[in-house]
Scaffold this motif. Structure first.
Motif, PDB file in Angstrom:
ATOM      1  N   ASP A 194      -7.473  -4.266   7.135  1.00 27.11           N
ATOM      2  CA  ASP A 194      -6.790  -3.883   6.912  1.00 27.11           C
ATOM      3  C   ASP A 194      -4.985  -3.524   7.242  1.00 27.11           C
ATOM      4  O   ASP A 194      -3.931  -3.500   6.817  1.00 27.11           O
ATOM      5  CB  ASP A 194      -7.339  -2.540   7.079  1.00 27.11           C
ATOM      6  CG  ASP A 194      -6.713  -0.783   6.835  1.00 27.11           C
ATOM      7  OD1 ASP A 194      -6.373  -0.662   5.624  1.00 27.11           O
ATOM      8  OD2 ASP A 194      -6.062   0.019   7.336  1.00 27.11           O
ATOM      9  N   PHE A 197      -2.954  -6.088   5.401  1.00 28.60           N
ATOM     10  CA  PHE A 197      -2.458  -5.434   4.244  1.00 28.60           C
ATOM     11  C   PHE A 197      -1.256  -4.772   4.040  1.00 28.60           C
ATOM     12  O   PHE A 197      -0.613  -4.667   4.081  1.00 28.60           O
ATOM     13  CB  PHE A 197      -3.628  -5.127   3.674  1.00 28.60           C
ATOM     14  CG  PHE A 197      -4.791  -6.151   2.901  1.00 28.60           C
ATOM     15  CD1 PHE A 197      -4.357  -7.224   3.486  1.00 28.60           C
ATOM     16  CD2 PHE A 197      -5.657  -5.534   2.285  1.00 28.60           C
ATOM     17  CE1 PHE A 197      -5.856  -8.376   2.664  1.00 28.60           C
ATOM     18  CE2 PHE A 197      -6.605  -6.417   1.988  1.00 28.60           C
ATOM     19  CZ  PHE A 197      -6.585  -7.686   2.226  1.00 28.60           C
ATOM     20  N   ASP A 198      -1.692  -3.888   5.329  1.00 31.82           N
ATOM     21  CA  ASP A 198      -0.453  -2.455   5.242  1.00 31.82           C
ATOM     22  C   ASP A 198       0.949  -3.251   5.730  1.00 31.82           C
ATOM     23  O   ASP A 198       2.445  -2.826   4.576  1.00 31.82           O
ATOM     24  CB  ASP A 198      -0.571  -1.689   6.546  1.00 31.82           C
ATOM     25  CG  ASP A 198      -1.658  -0.839   6.269  1.00 31.82           C
ATOM     26  OD1 ASP A 198      -1.858  -0.418   5.258  1.00 31.82           O
ATOM     27  OD2 ASP A 198      -1.632  -0.001   7.053  1.00 31.82           O
ATOM     28  N   TYR A 201       1.752  -5.391   2.302  1.00 30.03           N
ATOM     29  CA  TYR A 201       2.247  -4.674   0.661  1.00 30.03           C
ATOM     30  C   TYR A 201       3.317  -3.922   1.598  1.00 30.03           C
ATOM     31  O   TYR A 201       4.636  -3.751   0.544  1.00 30.03           O
ATOM     32  CB  TYR A 201       1.241  -3.621   0.477  1.00 30.03           C
ATOM     33  CG  TYR A 201       1.987  -1.928  -0.130  1.00 30.03           C
ATOM     34  CD1 TYR A 201       1.072  -2.673  -1.536  1.00 30.03           C
ATOM     35  CD2 TYR A 201       2.065  -0.859   0.262  1.00 30.03           C
ATOM     36  CE1 TYR A 201       1.332  -1.705  -2.608  1.00 30.03           C
ATOM     37  CE2 TYR A 201       2.083  -0.235  -1.009  1.00 30.03           C
ATOM     38  CZ  TYR A 201       2.029  -0.351  -2.007  1.00 30.03           C
ATOM     39  OH  TYR A 201       2.744   0.919  -2.722  1.00 30.03           O
ATOM     40  N   ASN A 204       6.240  -6.355  -0.163  1.00 20.36           N
ATOM     41  CA  ASN A 204       6.120  -6.880  -1.383  1.00 20.36           C
ATOM     42  C   ASN A 204       5.158  -8.072  -1.285  1.00 20.36           C
ATOM     43  O   ASN A 204       5.633  -8.640  -2.368  1.00 20.36           O
ATOM     44  CB  ASN A 204       6.962  -6.573  -1.997  1.00 20.36           C
ATOM     45  CG  ASN A 204       7.735  -6.787  -4.339  1.00 20.36           C
ATOM     46  OD1 ASN A 204       5.859  -5.323  -4.111  1.00 20.36           O
ATOM     47  ND2 ASN A 204       7.933  -7.175  -4.465  1.00 20.36           N
ATOM     48  N   ASP A 266      -7.891   0.467  -4.281  1.00 20.44           N
ATOM     49  CA  ASP A 266      -6.467   0.081  -3.184  1.00 20.44           C
ATOM     50  C   ASP A 266      -5.129   0.418  -3.270  1.00 20.44           C
ATOM     51  O   ASP A 266      -5.149  -0.828  -3.878  1.00 20.44           O
ATOM     52  CB  ASP A 266      -6.874  -0.754  -1.780  1.00 20.44           C
ATOM     53  CG  ASP A 266      -6.372  -0.932  -0.581  1.00 20.44           C
ATOM     54  OD1 ASP A 266      -5.318  -0.803  -1.076  1.00 20.44           O
ATOM     55  OD2 ASP A 266      -7.197  -0.274   0.809  1.00 20.44           O
ATOM     56  N   LYS A 267      -4.014   1.150  -3.375  1.00 21.61           N
ATOM     57  CA  LYS A 267      -3.111   0.519  -4.401  1.00 21.61           C
ATOM     58  C   LYS A 267      -2.419  -0.518  -3.699  1.00 21.61           C
ATOM     59  O   LYS A 267      -1.975  -1.376  -4.367  1.00 21.61           O
ATOM     60  CB  LYS A 267      -1.814   1.886  -4.078  1.00 21.61           C
ATOM     61  CG  LYS A 267      -2.189   2.372  -2.851  1.00 21.61           C
ATOM     62  CD  LYS A 267      -0.822   3.029  -2.894  1.00 21.61           C
ATOM     63  CE  LYS A 267      -0.107   3.258  -1.112  1.00 21.61           C
ATOM     64  NZ  LYS A 267       1.334   4.448  -1.433  1.00 21.61           N
ATOM     65  N   ARG A 268      -2.694  -0.888  -2.353  1.00 20.76           N
ATOM     66  CA  ARG A 268      -1.932  -1.941  -2.070  1.00 20.76           C
ATOM     67  C   ARG A 268      -2.315  -3.489  -2.826  1.00 20.76           C
ATOM     68  O   ARG A 268      -1.658  -4.498  -2.785  1.00 20.76           O
ATOM     69  CB  ARG A 268      -2.669  -2.853  -0.436  1.00 20.76           C
ATOM     70  CG  ARG A 268      -2.003  -1.110   0.739  1.00 20.76           C
ATOM     71  CD  ARG A 268      -2.329  -1.584   2.143  1.00 20.76           C
ATOM     72  NE  ARG A 268      -3.911  -1.437   1.746  1.00 20.76           N
ATOM     73  CZ  ARG A 268      -4.617  -1.455   2.871  1.00 20.76           C
ATOM     74  NH1 ARG A 268      -3.922  -1.651   4.368  1.00 20.76           N
ATOM     75  NH2 ARG A 268      -5.628  -1.186   3.302  1.00 20.76           N
ATOM     76  N   SER A 270      -3.295  -6.079  -5.622  1.00 15.66           N
ATOM     77  CA  SER A 270      -3.150  -6.642  -6.601  1.00 15.66           C
ATOM     78  C   SER A 270      -4.338  -7.004  -7.892  1.00 15.66           C
ATOM     79  O   SER A 270      -3.865  -7.090  -9.017  1.00 15.66           O
ATOM     80  CB  SER A 270      -1.719  -7.121  -6.856  1.00 15.66           C
ATOM     81  OG  SER A 270      -1.045  -6.843  -5.850  1.00 15.66           O
TER      82      SER A 270
END
Length: 320
Positions: A194, A197-198, A201, A204, A266-268, A270
């Motif tokens: 988690d 990933f933050d 993200y 980018n 989850d928007k993070r 792709s």
């Protein structure tokens, strides 16, 4: 199918991708064999879309995964336009060498097996299993070779694919990656990735979340499949899966759909990489992605406890 951009590479990836470790037949890991004919039928179906990315590796099934994909590409008359092919630089499985020379040789072996001149996405894979990780990270090492390969135009995007977060997270901060693959560490059962990933993200870096079914148990169910992240487990260790299963039954939701959509929403992320070994598994993943799931279900299932520990801390890795 929704597509997401991979940094500034010009590549766009479907929100679901397909992984091919099992497609090469890895019975020691997955508990079943996959025939050549079954693999070719699966790849034929992949070429029809709507999923546009196929991920493999030099070391999957000791090279058999890439060989089978190469034969499918040839039978298809080449790699389809607007589809993405991803593979990985791998250590020597016998010596565990992973210096720049091994990285380059791994690429050459992949291109030959896949019957292509270049790939869209290239990862450095599992450096935690190398004999000496400094061969990977030092100046002029395997990681620098990865970026050199991109400069040469042999890959459009480069990334890091591995398991151990405590090694992976620092590496992400030291190189300008386009993409990463983390597996088994962001699922309904586990959220170890988690914080990483933050970070990714925010930088980018495109995130590919692999193994949303925790090695299969969240797709097949704890009564049918008594492994978590490729490891035999006790009935007590299966209890968190059974709790998820109870909520799924209450809301009439397929557990596979819940596991997959947990990642998709989850928007993070792709793209979510799902392993496929049959035409049926492709169709099942597409159906699970499209399933309607209520907000009430998510409110309840996301309140269940989960682990943030390394799910493969005790795993004995085998290459087959």
């Amino acid at each position: 199918m929704k597509k997401n951009k991979i940094k500034n590479t010009g590549l766009e990836i479907s929100e679901i991708s397909f992984g091919t470790s099992g497609l090469g037949s890895m019975p020691d890991t997955y508990g079943y064999e996959v025939s050549e004919n079954r693999a070719q039928e699966t790849l034929k179906r992949f070429f029809k879309g709507p999923v546009n990315m196929l991920d493999t590796s030099r070391n999957y099934a000791l090279g058999e995964s890439e060989k089978r994909i190469g034969r499918a590409i040839k039978a298809n008359g080449g790699w389809p336009k607007k589809f993405l092919l991803s593979t990985k630089l791998d250590r020597n499985t016998e010596t565990l060498q992973f210096d720049k020379h091994r990285a380059r040789k791994s690429l050459e072996e992949s291109l030959k097996a896949l019957d292509v001149d270049s790939v869209d996405i290239l990862f450095l894979h599992d450096p935690e299993y190398a004999k000496d990780i400094s061969e990977v990270t030092k100046k002029g090492g395997a990681m620098d070779e990865l970026f050199k390969i991109k400069q040469e135009g042999l890959a459009k995007a480069v990334g890091l694919a591995m398991g151990k977060i405590n090694i992976m997270f620092p590496l992400l901060k030291n190189w300008d990656f386009d993409v990463l693959i983390s597996h088994n560490r962001y699922t309904l059962l586990n959220r170890e990735a988690d914080k990483m990933f933050d970070y990714a993200y925010g930088k980018n870096i495109a995130i590919f979340n692999a193994a949303p079914y925790a090695g299969g148990v969240l797709a097949k169910g704890p009564s049918n499949f008594k492994k978590i992240t490729y490891q035999d487990v006790t009935e007590e260790m299966l209890m968190p899966v059974r709790e998820i299963e109870k909520v799924c039954k209450k809301h009439k939701v397929d557990m596979g759909a819940a596991a997959l959509q947990f990642s998709l929403r989850d928007k993070r992320i792709s793209s979510t990489i799902c392993g496929v070994t049959s035409v049926d598994s492709i169709e099942k993943n597409l159906a699970w992605a499209a399933a309607k799931i209520s907000s009430e279900f998510w409110d309840e299932v996301l309140n269940l406890p989960f682990s943030s520990d390394d799910p493969e801390a005790n795993r004995v890795w085998t290459p087959g």
